[in-house]
Design a protein around this motif. Structure first.
Motif, PDB file in Angstrom:
ATOM      1  N   UNK A   1       0.775  -1.167  -0.116  1.00 51.98           N
ATOM      2  CA  UNK A   1      -0.112   0.032   0.042  1.00 51.98           C
ATOM      3  C   UNK A   1       0.800   1.328  -0.101  1.00 51.98           C
ATOM      4  N   UNK A   2       1.574   1.519  -1.133  1.00 50.63           N
ATOM      5  CA  UNK A   2       2.560   2.680  -1.072  1.00 50.63           C
ATOM      6  C   UNK A   2       1.893   4.122  -1.103  1.00 50.63           C
ATOM      7  N   UNK A   3       0.677   4.095  -1.534  1.00 49.94           N
ATOM      8  CA  UNK A   3      -0.265   5.367  -1.181  1.00 49.94           C
ATOM      9  C   UNK A   3      -0.632   5.813   0.256  1.00 49.94           C
ATOM     10  N   UNK A   4      -0.691   4.729   0.896  1.00 53.22           N
ATOM     11  CA  UNK A   4      -0.828   4.779   2.346  1.00 53.22           C
ATOM     12  C   UNK A   4       0.362   4.737   3.440  1.00 53.22           C
ATOM     13  N   UNK A   5       1.480   4.912   2.630  1.00 55.55           N
ATOM     14  CA  UNK A   5       2.686   4.469   3.471  1.00 55.55           C
ATOM     15  C   UNK A   5       2.735   5.247   4.873  1.00 55.55           C
ATOM     16  N   UNK A   6       2.361   6.528   4.969  1.00 56.53           N
ATOM     17  CA  UNK A   6       2.608   7.030   6.322  1.00 56.53           C
ATOM     18  C   UNK A   6       1.367   6.509   7.088  1.00 56.53           C
ATOM     19  N   UNK A   7       0.403   6.221   6.816  1.00 54.48           N
ATOM     20  CA  UNK A   7      -0.816   5.602   7.673  1.00 54.48           C
ATOM     21  C   UNK A   7      -0.275   4.053   8.156  1.00 54.48           C
ATOM     22  N   UNK A   8       0.187   3.596   7.238  1.00 53.19           N
ATOM     23  CA  UNK A   8       0.552   2.238   7.466  1.00 53.19           C
ATOM     24  C   UNK A   8       2.003   2.373   8.499  1.00 53.19           C
ATOM     25  N   UNK A   9       2.637   3.152   8.241  1.00 56.32           N
ATOM     26  CA  UNK A   9       3.878   3.318   9.290  1.00 56.32           C
ATOM     27  C   UNK A   9       3.439   3.695  10.637  1.00 56.32           C
ATOM     28  N   UNK A  10       2.199   4.333  10.418  1.00 55.26           N
ATOM     29  CA  UNK A  10       1.893   4.700  12.132  1.00 55.26           C
ATOM     30  C   UNK A  10       1.201   3.616  12.815  1.00 55.26           C
TER      31      UNK A  10
END
Length: 148
Positions: free
Chosen positions: A66-75
């Motif tokens: 999910x590269x477009x959701x990278x920051x959310x996934x990271x969180x």
């Protein structure tokens, strides 16, 4: 490039740990689950280990998939690492041995590793300061008078 490699390694770590939770290290991971967690979640230690393993696999796949959701996934990954920290503290305080964590020194090192994992996750899933996407957004906000 470095962040891409860091994300790939993070995903591999999560998926490998998740698979280990569900298979070869499943029994050993139960040791790290504090008794209060079973009371709080109203389930047994094995279910907590299985659920955390499944979450690790899903998060590892999401880091890459999910590269477009990278920051959310990271969180979410950072929050997961924070959520399992009490289990690491419990294991260190009780001196309970588990695979690879069979000495006080190793259990203490595991405690110190947890904040490193959180920082690594946040850095690897964040945006570099000068990515083209950020520059375009920055120009658009200036051009249209939109403040951030």
């Amino acid at each position: 490039m470095l962040r891409t490699l860091a994300r790939a390694l993070l995903a591999a770590l999560l998926i490998a740990a998740g698979v280990a939770h569900l298979t070869v290290l499943r029994r050993g991971y139960r040791i790290a689950v504090p008794d209060w967690a079973t009371r709080l979640l109203r389930t047994d230690k094995d279910m907590i280990v299985v659920a955390s393993g499944a979450v690790e696999i899903v998060l590892g796949a999401a880091v890459i998939g999910l590269p477009r959701e990278r920051r959310r996934v990271g969180a979410a990954v950072a929050a997961f690492f924070a959520a399992v920290f009490p289990g690491n503290v419990h294991q260190w305080r009780t001196g309970a041995s588990a695979p690879g964590l069979d000495t006080d020194r190793r259990r203490a090192a595991r405690l110190l590793l947890q904040p490193v994992l959180v920082i690594w996750t946040i850095w690897a899933t964040g945006e570099p300061r000068d990515t083209p996407g950020r520059a375009v957004r920055r120009r658009a906000t200036v051009r249209h008078g939109i403040s951030r």
